[in-house]
Design a protein around this motif. Structure first.
Motif: not given
Ligand SMILES: Nc1nc2c([nH]c(=O)n2[C@@H]2O[C@H](COP(=O)(O)OP(=O)(O)OP(=O)(O)O)[C@@H](O)[C@H]2O)c(=O)[nH]1
Length: 132
Positions: A22, A54, A35-36, A30, A121, A38-40, A77, A82, A84, A80
């Motif tokens: 990241r 994603e 990380e792997f 963070i 993770d 992906g996303g929300k 965290y 999480l 996952m 927040f």
């Molecule tokens: N994708 C992903 N997110 C993770 C992992 N581990 C982990 O703590 N996270 C946390 O989960 C959250 C995922 O949010 P993101 O920022 O990737 O999601 P997004 O792409 O939808 O974000 P956006 O709302 O900024 O568009 C982040 O706070 C991230 O730090 C992981 O392995 N993969």
């Protein structure tokens, strides 16, 4: 506490897994962590739909196969909670582009613990190592 639900892809090419770093973030826990990808999950989306969307947004990548759910992790965290959901996915190439992450590594399972992973993770990494 604010809750977010996220999907994450454990992308394989042969016996290696794609790990992404990241960017810098105001949340130190963070910031620059691995990380792997992906996303929300967005409203109305299934987990698999969210994962495919994603991966295209972050990597311009579509897996050739996605397995059933691998592991769901719930992690608190400081700011927040999480949830996952992780899925093993398969790539036909190691040539994957980064649209948002600052670096990436292809690692075999025995080398996964060499990276500085986001805390949430760690259970996924440990499960991969245990299953090896
Ligand atoms: N994708 C992903 N997110 C993770 C992992 N581990 C982990 O703590 N996270 C946390 O989960 C959250 C995922 O949010 P993101 O920022 O990737 O999601 P997004 O792409 O939808 O974000 P956006 O709302 O900024 O568009 C982040 O706070 C991230 O730090 C992981 O392995 N993969």
């Amino acid at each position: 506490m604010n809750k977010i639900e996220v999907v994450a892809a454990i992308v394989y090419f042969k016996n290696e897994i794609f790990c992404v770093q990241r960017p810098k973030d105001k949340l130190s826990y963070i910031s620059e962590k691995f990380e792997f990808p992906g996303g929300k999950i967005e409203k109305g989306e299934s987990k698999i739909e969210a994962l495919k969307r994603e991966l295209i947004e972050e990597l311009n990548f579509t897996p050739i196969k996605i397995d059933e759910l691998f592991l769901t992790v719930i992690h608190e965290y400081p700011d927040f909670e999480l949830t996952m959901h992780s899925f093993k996915c398969y790539s036909k190439t190691k040539d994957i582009q980064l649209n948002e992450h600052i670096s990436s590594e292809w690692l075999t399972i025995k080398n996964l613990d060499k990276l500085d992973w986001a805390e949430a993770d760690i259970p996924i990494v440990n499960r991969l190592i245990e299953n090896e």
